[in-house]
Design an enzyme around this catalytic site. Structure first.
Site, PDB file in Angstrom:
ATOM      1  CD  GLU A  99     -90.116 -53.637  42.515  1.00 46.74           C
ATOM      2  OE1 GLU A  99     -90.496 -55.555  42.472  1.00 46.74           O
ATOM      3  OE2 GLU A  99     -91.634 -53.499  42.533  1.00 46.74           O
ATOM      4  CB  SER A 213    -101.113 -48.211  43.457  1.00 50.23           C
ATOM      5  OG  SER A 213    -100.001 -48.635  44.656  1.00 50.23           O
ATOM      6  N   GLY A 235     -98.908 -55.773  44.949  1.00 49.99           N
ATOM      7  CA  GLY A 235     -99.974 -56.292  46.361  1.00 49.99           C
ATOM      8  C   GLY A 235    -101.016 -56.553  46.020  1.00 49.99           C
TER       9      GLY A 235
HETATM   10  P1  PGA Z   1     -98.018 -52.626  43.359  1.00 51.72           P
HETATM   11  O1  PGA Z   1     -96.848 -53.623  42.043  1.00 51.72           O
HETATM   12  O2  PGA Z   1     -99.513 -53.210  42.581  1.00 51.72           O
HETATM   13  O3  PGA Z   1     -98.304 -53.059  44.150  1.00 51.72           O
HETATM   14  O4  PGA Z   1     -98.006 -51.072  42.781  1.00 51.72           O
HETATM   15  C1  PGA Z   1     -96.912 -53.485  40.987  1.00 51.72           C
HETATM   16  C2  PGA Z   1     -96.315 -53.641  39.855  1.00 51.72           C
HETATM   17  O5  PGA Z   1     -94.906 -53.751  40.222  1.00 51.72           O
HETATM   18  O6  PGA Z   1     -96.281 -54.473  38.844  1.00 51.72           O
END
Ligand code: PGA
Length: 255
Positions: A99, A213, A235
């Site tokens: 990100e 995820s 999440g």
């Molecule tokens: P996510 O994010 O478990 O919501 O997919 C993981 C992360 O970006 O570290």
């Protein structure tokens, strides 16, 4: 040989009040013997870190930050230095999350400097790497990840402690978890690259997490794979019950 790590990356969630509530409850409900088997860390946003550091003072739950800058101090508006993080007892810092690479525009050079700066303050960096779906479809995913590893680690030495998180961009926040085979194959590939750079022993010792995820249902299968040494959970780390289930289910994979 490599101790599992379950790391909760809260991203831009939970202010001070929510952080207090979550961590008080987590501390109360987590069983003491769990810490012998795995390391647990939470990564609140910057404004919640100080209160979290006070709450976790006598706890075995480690505290991490989601980002850091590479200079010690000075005219760098809006940035936070490793020294500042050290002062409040930060153990780990996430560096190069996809990100930040994509939305903020962080590049490999900045990421490499951040890793080195964190290590200089004895904070363990978690370097995030991973390919997009287009890169996987073009079959260049290994090349992409190899470059992220080589560039990201270029200022480090064998004795420096770091962790890698393999986080395929297509699996982050999408509900499309990589299978243990796909993640394990890539993580084995990453381990080989670390061996090439720092030697066999370092490669064997280095923890490589999977992220993307993760939830309480898929964690056990994922970390049963010998190459997967824990999880970077986004999440699903925001809900205390779910995070506790992830911790408990990951221990089941230890047999
Ligand atoms: P996510 O994010 O478990 O919501 O997919 C993981 C992360 O970006 O570290």
């Amino acid at each position: 040989m490599r101790k599992l790590l379950i790391a909760g990356n809260w991203k831009m969630n939970k202010g001070i009040k929510e952080t207090e509530k979550f961590l008080k409850e987590l501390k109360d409900e987590i069983e003491e013997e769990i810490f012998e088997k795995i390391d647990i860390a939470v990564f609140p946003p910057f404004t919640s870190l100080y209160v979290a550091s006070i709450l976790l003072k006598n706890s075995k739950i480690y505290l991490g930050a989601q980002n850091v800058f590479y200079e010690k101090e000075g005219a760098y508006t809006g940035e936070i230095s490793p020294k500042m993080l050290k002062e409040i007892g930060i153990k780990y810092v996430i560096v190069g999350h996809s990100e930040r690479r994509k939305i903020i525009g962080e590049n490999d050079e900045m990421i490499a400097k951040k890793l080195k700066a964190a290590i200089e303050e004895e904070i363990v960096p978690i370097l995030c790497v991973g390919e997009t779906i287009e890169e996987r479809e073009k079959n260049i995913h290994k090349k992409i990840v190899e470059k992220q590893i080589q560039e990201g680690l270029k200022f480090l030495k064998e004795e420096d402690e770091f962790i890698i998180a393999y986080e395929p961009v297509w699996a982050i926040g999408t509900g499309k978890t990589a299978t243990p085979e796909i993640a394990g194959e890539m993580q084995g590939f990453i381990r080989e690259r670390i061996k090439e750079i720092f030697g066999k022993e370092k490669g064997e010792k280095t923890r490589i997490l999977y992220g993307g995820s993760i939830n309480s249902k898929n964690i056990e299968e994922l970390i049963s794979h010998p190459e997967i040494d824990g999880g970077l959970v986004g999440g699903a780390s925001l809900k205390k019950e779910e995070f506790l289930s992830i911790i408990k289910n990951s221990i089941r994979s230890l047999k």
